[in-house]
Design an enzyme around this catalytic site. Structure first.
Site, PDB file in Angstrom:
ATOM      1  N   LYS A 109      88.597 -31.174  -8.181  1.00  0.00           N
ATOM      2  CA  LYS A 109      87.500 -32.128  -8.014  1.00  0.00           C
ATOM      3  C   LYS A 109      86.555 -31.926  -9.196  1.00  0.00           C
ATOM      4  O   LYS A 109      85.822 -30.945  -9.244  1.00  0.00           O
ATOM      5  CB  LYS A 109      86.721 -31.773  -6.750  1.00  0.00           C
ATOM      6  CG  LYS A 109      86.986 -32.558  -5.536  1.00  0.00           C
ATOM      7  CD  LYS A 109      86.099 -31.974  -4.433  1.00  0.00           C
ATOM      8  CE  LYS A 109      85.847 -32.967  -3.351  1.00  0.00           C
ATOM      9  NZ  LYS A 109      85.115 -32.389  -2.227  1.00  0.00           N
TER      10      LYS A 109
ATOM     11  N   LEU B  34      90.728 -30.086   0.538  1.00  0.00           N
ATOM     12  CA  LEU B  34      91.695 -30.195  -0.553  1.00  0.00           C
ATOM     13  C   LEU B  34      92.972 -29.444  -0.211  1.00  0.00           C
ATOM     14  O   LEU B  34      94.053 -29.815  -0.660  1.00  0.00           O
ATOM     15  CB  LEU B  34      91.096 -29.645  -1.851  1.00  0.00           C
ATOM     16  CG  LEU B  34      89.855 -30.357  -2.379  1.00  0.00           C
ATOM     17  CD1 LEU B  34      89.450 -29.770  -3.722  1.00  0.00           C
ATOM     18  CD2 LEU B  34      90.091 -31.851  -2.494  1.00  0.00           C
ATOM     19  N   GLU B  35      92.856 -28.395   0.592  1.00  0.00           N
ATOM     20  CA  GLU B  35      94.041 -27.657   1.032  1.00  0.00           C
ATOM     21  C   GLU B  35      95.010 -28.578   1.762  1.00  0.00           C
ATOM     22  O   GLU B  35      96.236 -28.483   1.587  1.00  0.00           O
ATOM     23  CB  GLU B  35      93.637 -26.498   1.969  1.00  0.00           C
ATOM     24  CG  GLU B  35      92.874 -25.381   1.297  1.00  0.00           C
ATOM     25  CD  GLU B  35      91.372 -25.584   1.174  1.00  0.00           C
ATOM     26  OE1 GLU B  35      90.672 -24.599   0.921  1.00  0.00           O
ATOM     27  OE2 GLU B  35      90.879 -26.730   1.321  1.00  0.00           O
TER      28      GLU B  35
ATOM     29  N   TYR C  62     110.212 -37.843 -12.605  1.00  0.00           N
ATOM     30  CA  TYR C  62     108.775 -37.529 -12.573  1.00  0.00           C
ATOM     31  C   TYR C  62     108.026 -38.626 -11.824  1.00  0.00           C
ATOM     32  O   TYR C  62     107.055 -38.368 -11.131  1.00  0.00           O
ATOM     33  CB  TYR C  62     108.184 -37.465 -13.990  1.00  0.00           C
ATOM     34  CG  TYR C  62     108.920 -36.586 -14.947  1.00  0.00           C
ATOM     35  CD1 TYR C  62     108.870 -35.199 -14.820  1.00  0.00           C
ATOM     36  CD2 TYR C  62     109.640 -37.125 -16.001  1.00  0.00           C
ATOM     37  CE1 TYR C  62     109.533 -34.386 -15.709  1.00  0.00           C
ATOM     38  CE2 TYR C  62     110.312 -36.323 -16.891  1.00  0.00           C
ATOM     39  CZ  TYR C  62     110.258 -34.944 -16.755  1.00  0.00           C
ATOM     40  OH  TYR C  62     110.917 -34.138 -17.634  1.00  0.00           O
TER      41      TYR C  62
ATOM     42  N   GLU D 131      81.296 -38.470   0.274  1.00  0.00           N
ATOM     43  CA  GLU D 131      82.629 -38.310  -0.314  1.00  0.00           C
ATOM     44  C   GLU D 131      83.623 -39.240   0.373  1.00  0.00           C
ATOM     45  O   GLU D 131      84.517 -39.793  -0.260  1.00  0.00           O
ATOM     46  CB  GLU D 131      83.107 -36.861  -0.176  1.00  0.00           C
ATOM     47  CG  GLU D 131      82.313 -35.872  -1.000  1.00  0.00           C
ATOM     48  CD  GLU D 131      82.738 -34.437  -0.766  1.00  0.00           C
ATOM     49  OE1 GLU D 131      83.072 -33.771  -1.756  1.00  0.00           O
ATOM     50  OE2 GLU D 131      82.729 -33.993   0.402  1.00  0.00           O
TER      51      GLU D 131
END
Length: 140
Positions: free
Chosen positions: A106, A79-80, A60, A28
């Site tokens: 993911k 990911l946190e 945005y 990864e």
């Protein structure tokens, strides 16, 4: 508001896709993969609605750039951590935003089954103590 929901106006960004190198597995970090990001940013949009003036809101594009820089930036294991960095940067850069929810998905994960994505979603509120300190500092 409860920890699950925030009421009122919000900016909405959905399905932002970036290539990043986050995860605990070596492949990864080397090959990378696609990440899908959703962002909600709560702020009062009444002035922007009345004036039709961009200076009364947050673009945005600015929030998009924050998400892009975090996901395409340095590798993180979790990911946190990716989500927290997007939230913290958004709250720091835009004091008019009262809360931010970020979902990091993911789509390509090594699991035995069919999934749209796996991921995390976090919701953070601006700390009220910061507002109080800022108000006091501006009165001095």
């Amino acid at each position: 508001p409860t920890t699950g929901e925030v009421g009122g106006d919000k900016l909405i960004l959905r399905g932002l896709q970036f290539h990043g190198f986050h995860g605990v597995k070596q492949e990864e970090k080397t090959l990378g993969q696609k990440f899908v990001i959703d962002v909600d940013a709560w702020m009062d949009l009444a002035a922007a609605g009345d004036s039709d003036d961009i200076s009364h809101t947050v673009s945005y594009s600015d929030i998009y750039r924050i998400a892009k820089s975090v996901v395409e930036g340095p590798s993180r294991n979790l990911l946190e951590s990716v989500a927290q960095s997007i939230v913290n940067t958004t709250l720091l850069k835009f004091p008019q935003i009262s809360a931010v929810r970020v979902k990091v998905g993911k789509p390509h994960v090594a699991v035995q089954g069919v999934v749209d994505y796996l991921g995390v979603e976090i919701l953070r509120h601006r700390k009220t103590e910061i507002k109080v300190i800022l108000r006091v500092a501006t009165c001095i």
